[in-house]
Motif scaffolding. Structure first.
Motif, PDB file in Angstrom:
ATOM      1  N   GLU A   1     130.876 108.351  -5.838  1.00 51.14           N
ATOM      2  CA  GLU A   1     129.483 107.965  -6.082  1.00 51.14           C
ATOM      3  C   GLU A   1     128.500 108.589  -5.091  1.00 51.14           C
ATOM      4  O   GLU A   1     127.292 108.520  -5.291  1.00 51.14           O
ATOM      5  CB  GLU A   1     129.361 106.443  -6.060  1.00 51.14           C
ATOM      6  CG  GLU A   1     130.066 105.785  -7.236  1.00 51.14           C
ATOM      7  CD  GLU A   1     130.120 104.270  -7.147  1.00 51.14           C
ATOM      8  OE1 GLU A   1     129.759 103.694  -6.083  1.00 51.14           O
ATOM      9  OE2 GLU A   1     130.536 103.652  -8.141  1.00 51.14           O
ATOM     10  N   GLN A   2     129.000 109.199  -4.021  1.00 50.08           N
ATOM     11  CA  GLN A   2     128.125 109.812  -3.019  1.00 50.08           C
ATOM     12  C   GLN A   2     127.901 111.284  -3.364  1.00 50.08           C
ATOM     13  O   GLN A   2     128.851 112.072  -3.366  1.00 50.08           O
ATOM     14  CB  GLN A   2     128.741 109.707  -1.621  1.00 50.08           C
ATOM     15  CG  GLN A   2     128.784 108.308  -1.088  1.00 50.08           C
ATOM     16  CD  GLN A   2     129.399 108.238   0.297  1.00 50.08           C
ATOM     17  OE1 GLN A   2     129.715 109.241   0.922  1.00 50.08           O
ATOM     18  NE2 GLN A   2     129.564 107.019   0.790  1.00 50.08           N
ATOM     19  N   PRO A   3     126.653 111.667  -3.638  1.00 48.66           N
ATOM     20  CA  PRO A   3     126.391 113.060  -3.982  1.00 48.66           C
ATOM     21  C   PRO A   3     126.712 114.037  -2.847  1.00 48.66           C
ATOM     22  O   PRO A   3     126.895 115.227  -3.096  1.00 48.66           O
ATOM     23  CB  PRO A   3     124.903 113.088  -4.327  1.00 48.66           C
ATOM     24  CG  PRO A   3     124.343 111.797  -3.890  1.00 48.66           C
ATOM     25  CD  PRO A   3     125.460 110.835  -3.677  1.00 48.66           C
ATOM     26  N   GLU A   4     126.814 113.540  -1.618  1.00 48.57           N
ATOM     27  CA  GLU A   4     127.127 114.437  -0.507  1.00 48.57           C
ATOM     28  C   GLU A   4     128.631 114.641  -0.302  1.00 48.57           C
ATOM     29  O   GLU A   4     129.048 115.235   0.687  1.00 48.57           O
ATOM     30  CB  GLU A   4     126.462 113.982   0.795  1.00 48.57           C
ATOM     31  CG  GLU A   4     126.684 112.562   1.197  1.00 48.57           C
ATOM     32  CD  GLU A   4     125.775 111.558   0.471  1.00 48.57           C
ATOM     33  OE1 GLU A   4     126.174 110.390   0.416  1.00 48.57           O
ATOM     34  OE2 GLU A   4     124.717 111.908  -0.028  1.00 48.57           O
ATOM     35  N   VAL A   5     129.458 114.182  -1.259  1.00 48.13           N
ATOM     36  CA  VAL A   5     130.899 114.439  -1.239  1.00 48.13           C
ATOM     37  C   VAL A   5     131.258 115.224  -2.494  1.00 48.13           C
ATOM     38  O   VAL A   5     131.039 114.761  -3.610  1.00 48.13           O
ATOM     39  CB  VAL A   5     131.720 113.131  -1.167  1.00 48.13           C
ATOM     40  CG1 VAL A   5     133.218 113.423  -1.281  1.00 48.13           C
ATOM     41  CG2 VAL A   5     131.420 112.366   0.116  1.00 48.13           C
ATOM     42  N   ASP A   6     131.795 116.432  -2.298  1.00 44.18           N
ATOM     43  CA  ASP A   6     132.216 117.287  -3.414  1.00 44.18           C
ATOM     44  C   ASP A   6     133.694 117.142  -3.718  1.00 44.18           C
ATOM     45  O   ASP A   6     134.126 117.320  -4.859  1.00 44.18           O
ATOM     46  CB  ASP A   6     131.976 118.773  -3.082  1.00 44.18           C
ATOM     47  CG  ASP A   6     130.534 119.077  -2.742  1.00 44.18           C
ATOM     48  OD1 ASP A   6     129.640 118.637  -3.483  1.00 44.18           O
ATOM     49  OD2 ASP A   6     130.299 119.772  -1.720  1.00 44.18           O
ATOM     50  N   VAL A   7     134.482 116.882  -2.669  1.00 42.16           N
ATOM     51  CA  VAL A   7     135.938 116.886  -2.766  1.00 42.16           C
ATOM     52  C   VAL A   7     136.484 115.743  -1.918  1.00 42.16           C
ATOM     53  O   VAL A   7     135.986 115.492  -0.815  1.00 42.16           O
ATOM     54  CB  VAL A   7     136.516 118.224  -2.233  1.00 42.16           C
ATOM     55  CG1 VAL A   7     138.039 118.218  -2.269  1.00 42.16           C
ATOM     56  CG2 VAL A   7     135.960 119.414  -2.995  1.00 42.16           C
ATOM     57  N   VAL A   8     137.513 115.066  -2.430  1.00 43.64           N
ATOM     58  CA  VAL A   8     138.242 114.067  -1.656  1.00 43.64           C
ATOM     59  C   VAL A   8     139.698 114.516  -1.599  1.00 43.64           C
ATOM     60  O   VAL A   8     140.298 114.827  -2.629  1.00 43.64           O
ATOM     61  CB  VAL A   8     138.164 112.663  -2.289  1.00 43.64           C
ATOM     62  CG1 VAL A   8     139.027 111.676  -1.514  1.00 43.64           C
ATOM     63  CG2 VAL A   8     136.725 112.178  -2.375  1.00 43.64           C
ATOM     64  N   ILE A   9     140.245 114.557  -0.391  1.00 42.36           N
ATOM     65  CA  ILE A   9     141.664 114.855  -0.214  1.00 42.36           C
ATOM     66  C   ILE A   9     142.294 113.652   0.462  1.00 42.36           C
ATOM     67  O   ILE A   9     141.893 113.277   1.560  1.00 42.36           O
ATOM     68  CB  ILE A   9     141.896 116.111   0.645  1.00 42.36           C
ATOM     69  CG1 ILE A   9     141.165 117.318   0.063  1.00 42.36           C
ATOM     70  CG2 ILE A   9     143.405 116.393   0.748  1.00 42.36           C
ATOM     71  CD1 ILE A   9     141.231 118.558   0.945  1.00 42.36           C
ATOM     72  N   SER A  10     143.263 113.046  -0.218  1.00 38.84           N
ATOM     73  CA  SER A  10     144.004 111.959   0.416  1.00 38.84           C
ATOM     74  C   SER A  10     145.377 112.469   0.815  1.00 38.84           C
ATOM     75  O   SER A  10     145.916 113.406   0.213  1.00 38.84           O
ATOM     76  CB  SER A  10     144.119 110.745  -0.507  1.00 38.84           C
ATOM     77  OG  SER A  10     144.966 111.011  -1.601  1.00 38.84           O
ATOM     78  N   THR A  11     145.934 111.845   1.843  1.00 42.40           N
ATOM     79  CA  THR A  11     147.270 112.182   2.304  1.00 42.40           C
ATOM     80  C   THR A  11     148.046 110.891   2.512  1.00 42.40           C
ATOM     81  O   THR A  11     147.543 109.953   3.127  1.00 42.40           O
ATOM     82  CB  THR A  11     147.237 113.033   3.595  1.00 42.40           C
ATOM     83  OG1 THR A  11     148.580 113.199   4.079  1.00 42.40           O
ATOM     84  CG2 THR A  11     146.378 112.434   4.679  1.00 42.40           C
ATOM     85  N   GLY A  12     149.247 110.840   1.934  1.00 46.60           N
ATOM     86  CA  GLY A  12     150.093 109.660   2.065  1.00 46.60           C
ATOM     87  C   GLY A  12     150.166 108.860   0.782  1.00 46.60           C
ATOM     88  O   GLY A  12     149.252 108.892  -0.049  1.00 46.60           O
ATOM     89  N   GLY A  13     151.279 108.171   0.613  1.00 44.99           N
ATOM     90  CA  GLY A  13     151.447 107.267  -0.516  1.00 44.99           C
ATOM     91  C   GLY A  13     151.787 107.924  -1.839  1.00 44.99           C
ATOM     92  O   GLY A  13     151.600 107.320  -2.894  1.00 44.99           O
TER      93      GLY A  13
END
Length: 180
Positions: A68-80
């Motif tokens: 929902e934040q326009p200032e985030v283009d990509v999310v990278i998660s690690t784990g799970g």
């Protein structure tokens, strides 16, 4: 197969990093550190960083907030991304995906096979798109984060990478929401 680069200018992505773990802290989050170092070295911007417990709802809340934040283009998660009972990152990611990037898991498996052989079958790395944001779920080891970044993401998140890349289609990811 060599990487071809166009004469385009580099366009930095704003990337949020989420470490999913019941035990990691900022002081010992080596996988998160690996991702942050690599994305910054490539010229991208760290938009945010967090550590979240192995809880499907909590992971989904982090992903949704960043989508929902326009200032985030990509999310990278690690784990799970493994097979144990507490490994629910993949399910949380799929809860929010509008579209899954099926080939990401396949390509990650190919990359992993070269490093860890048949143990690669134990990863459920995945990727998708939601709200115009790319989401990648990587295993929790620094080695897996290094491999995913160095072999896949550094190229696909580079506008200059040819013949195609994720950045060039980013402006059209949410075009269905803008149509009248």
């Amino acid at each position: 197969m060599g990487v071809r680069m166009s004469d385009r200018s580099f366009l930095p992505c704003r990337i949020a990093v989420l470490t999913v773990s019941d035990t990691r802290t900022p002081a010992d989050d080596r996988s998160g550190d690996t991702l942050v170092a690599r994305l910054e070295q490539a010229g991208h911007i760290l938009a945010d960083r967090a550590i979240c417990p192995d809880d499907r709802a909590a992971i989904g809340e982090h992903l949704t907030r960043w989508i929902e934040q326009p200032e985030v283009d990509v999310v990278i998660s690690t784990g799970g991304t493994g097979l144990t009972g507490r490994d629910v990152t993949v399910e949380a990611h799929r809860d929010v995906y509008e579209k899954e990037i099926d080939a990401f898991g396949t390509v990650f498996t190919i990359v992993s096979m070269k490093k860890i052989g048949t143990s690669a079958v134990q990863s459920r790395a995945c990727a998708g798109v939601a709200g115009g944001t790319y989401l990648f779920a990587l295993p929790g080891s620094p080695g897996a984060c290094k491999d995913a970044w160095d072999e896949i993401l550094v190229h696909q998140l580079d506008y200059r990478h040819m013949p195609c890349n994720f950045v060039e289609i980013m402006p059209r990811l949410d075009e269905h929401l803008r149509r009248k």
